[in-house]
Design an enzyme around this catalytic site. Structure first.
Site, PDB file in Angstrom:
ATOM      1  N   GLY A   1      38.717  44.775  35.907  1.00  0.00           N
ATOM      2  CA  GLY A   1      38.175  43.411  35.240  1.00  0.00           C
ATOM      3  C   GLY A   1      38.814  42.247  35.569  1.00  0.00           C
ATOM      4  O   GLY A   1      38.577  41.187  35.204  1.00  0.00           O
TER       5      GLY A   1
ATOM      6  N   ARG B   1      34.057  32.133  41.033  1.00  0.00           N
ATOM      7  CA  ARG B   1      33.946  32.577  39.653  1.00  0.00           C
ATOM      8  C   ARG B   1      34.808  31.829  38.461  1.00  0.00           C
ATOM      9  O   ARG B   1      34.281  31.574  37.351  1.00  0.00           O
ATOM     10  CB  ARG B   1      34.146  33.890  39.514  1.00  0.00           C
ATOM     11  CG  ARG B   1      33.171  34.815  40.132  1.00  0.00           C
ATOM     12  CD  ARG B   1      33.195  36.153  39.555  1.00  0.00           C
ATOM     13  NE  ARG B   1      32.406  37.120  40.699  1.00  0.00           N
ATOM     14  CZ  ARG B   1      33.298  37.763  41.388  1.00  0.00           C
ATOM     15  NH1 ARG B   1      34.360  37.573  41.545  1.00  0.00           N
ATOM     16  NH2 ARG B   1      32.613  38.434  42.375  1.00  0.00           N
TER      17      ARG B   1
ATOM     18  N   HIS C   1      52.035  29.491  40.851  1.00  0.00           N
ATOM     19  CA  HIS C   1      52.386  28.894  39.423  1.00  0.00           C
ATOM     20  C   HIS C   1      53.701  29.625  38.934  1.00  0.00           C
ATOM     21  O   HIS C   1      54.021  29.331  37.856  1.00  0.00           O
ATOM     22  CB  HIS C   1      51.318  29.660  38.678  1.00  0.00           C
ATOM     23  CG  HIS C   1      49.889  28.793  38.908  1.00  0.00           C
ATOM     24  ND1 HIS C   1      49.815  27.409  38.734  1.00  0.00           N
ATOM     25  CD2 HIS C   1      48.709  29.328  39.017  1.00  0.00           C
ATOM     26  CE1 HIS C   1      48.352  27.524  38.861  1.00  0.00           C
ATOM     27  NE2 HIS C   1      47.845  28.312  38.907  1.00  0.00           N
TER      28      HIS C   1
ATOM     29  N   HIS D   1      43.639  24.646  40.905  1.00  0.00           N
ATOM     30  CA  HIS D   1      44.650  24.326  39.982  1.00  0.00           C
ATOM     31  C   HIS D   1      45.834  23.774  40.639  1.00  0.00           C
ATOM     32  O   HIS D   1      46.390  23.927  41.633  1.00  0.00           O
ATOM     33  CB  HIS D   1      44.868  25.855  39.448  1.00  0.00           C
ATOM     34  CG  HIS D   1      43.698  26.716  39.096  1.00  0.00           C
ATOM     35  ND1 HIS D   1      43.112  27.630  39.806  1.00  0.00           N
ATOM     36  CD2 HIS D   1      43.038  26.668  37.761  1.00  0.00           C
ATOM     37  CE1 HIS D   1      42.221  27.906  38.971  1.00  0.00           C
ATOM     38  NE2 HIS D   1      42.120  27.416  37.968  1.00  0.00           N
TER      39      HIS D   1
END
EC number: 3.5.1.98
Length: 428
Positions: A21, A265, A135, A172
């Protein structure tokens, strides 16, 4: 004149699995490489199985304690690392999974080797779609990123290049790279990203401009939901043109996060694959040594399409709209095309007035720059490795099997459109 392009692909990198997931799927790299292979693009590049970065390489930027932790922790012993897991921000969004350190070593080594080859003038363009994990911080993981291969690659480039320009088109903000070079004029960071409404990572305001020697060498382009190709181009091309003119970089690093595409998504932009690729093509047009990296992207089939298309642009090879048959062909149903319609019903909230205001503010900040800061001449530190191009077989003489070993990852296959239904608020 056609550029020499080096392409880095580790046949095992698609095997790694963040967990059931989890939105980040390294298997997208196997899909991308399969398309690159079956389109025949490998014939236009020097293909390398990349170097694997060591602890020492990673500690060029990260703390020794953090990298030592990444090497030691595993799913079977993580209960004994509770304090370290919290300290280093490793947990739900940045999980411990089997082979975590090896995964970091593989994608980081490819970026580092790409930088080294650019330094040694072995290639004009180096591609590592496994890299771009922007990040990660000096002391901690963040946003699915553990080791910041971009920062490590740029540090290698700085051995030879007085000024490196970093451009980020992920949805991002490239916060880890910005933070690393916030106080220097040796690296200029330019990030185009969604900003506001608590969107991860929450940084990247237009008024974050750098500090001390790096003041005005940090440039942020905060965007709103639904930006389309035309609006993005209206900002991207004039801004990058001005930056290159003022800063005069001797090398460029381009992070090509594909979560800025429509239908991603975890994204909320509306770029087409062609629009995303137009940014890559524009940066290439400056004819400055270029390190091209991946990044975010969570609709796996579109990530593979996008990075394959951009590979074709970088090698200047037209490819067909119909996808070639491959072992992953069914992933691309129902249309089996390179450029499906990825537009969404998200309204473009970036008015022309808003975009013009951003552009004006950015141009005013650029006027504050000293043109092309100089660097004191000194001995060049030893490079990572020494390469001899005579070791490489000619592309026409290599068979596909010499460039590609298919990863087998039964737990990594595409789980359908709802396998990660936007529950996570942290992404690349």
């Amino acid at each position: 004149m056609a550029k020499t392009v080096a392409y880095f692909y580790d046949p095992d990198v698609g095997n790694f699995h963040y967990g059931a997931g989890h939105p980040m799927k390294p298997h997208r790299l196997a899909l991308t490489h399969s398309l690159v292979l079956h389109y025949g693009l490998y014939k236009k590049m020097i293909v390398f199985k990349p170097y694997q970065a060591s602890q020492h390489d990673m500690c060029r930027f990260h703390s020794e304690d953090y990298i030592d932790f990444l090497q030691r922790v595993s799913p079977t012993n993580m209960q004994g690392f509770t304090k370290s897991l919290n300290a280093f921000n490793v947990g739900d969004d940045c999980p411990v999974f089997p082979g975590l350190f090896e995964f970091c070593s593989r994608y980081t080594g490819a970026s580092l080797q790409g930088a080294t080859q650019l330094n040694n003038k072995i290639c004009d363009i180096a591609i590592n779609w496994a890299g771009g994990l922007h990040h990660a911080k000096k002391f901690e993981a963040s946003g699915f990123c553990y080791v910041n291969d971009i920062v490590i690659g740029i540090l290698e480039l700085l051995k030879y290049h007085p000024r490196v320009l970093y451009i980020d088109i992920d949805i991002h903000h490239g916060d880890g790279v910005q933070e690393a070079f916030y106080l220097t004029d040796r690296v200029m960071t330019v990030s185009f990203h969604k900003y506001g409404n608590y969107f991860f990572p929450g940084t990247g305001d237009m008024y974050e401009v750098g500090a001390e020697s790096g003041r005005y060498y940090c440039l942020n382009v905060p965007l709103r939901d639904g930006i389309d190709d035309q609006s993005y181009k209206h900002l991207f091309q004039p801004v990058i043109n001005q930056v290159v003119d003022f800063y005069q970089p001797t090398c460029i690093v381009l992070q090509c996060g594909a979560d800025s595409l429509g239908c991603d998504r975890l994204g909320c932009f509306n770029l087409s694959i062609r629009g995303h690729g137009e940014c890559v093509e524009y940066v290439k047009s400056f004819n400055i040594p270029l390190l091209v990296l991946g990044g975010g992207g969570y609709t796996v089939r579109n990530v593979a399409r996008c990075w394959t298309y951009e590979t074709s642009l970088l090698v200047e090879e037209a490819i067909s709209e119909e996808l070639p048959y491959s072992e992953y062909f069914e992933y691309f149903a129902p249309d089996f095309t390179l450029h499906p319609d990825v537009s969404t019903r998200i309204e473009n909230q970036n008015s022309r007035q808003y975009l013009d205001q951003i552009r004006q503010t950015i141009f005013e900040n650029l006027k504050m720059l000293n043109h092309a800061p100089s660097v004191q001449i000194r001995d060049v530190p030893a490079g990572l490795l020494t390469y001899d191009r005579t070791d490489e077989a000619d592309a026409e003489e290599r068979g596909p099997e010499e460039n590609y070993s298919r990863p087998e990852a039964p737990n990594e296959f595409y789980d359908g459109d709802h396998d990660n239904d936007k529950e996570s608020d942290v992404e690349i």
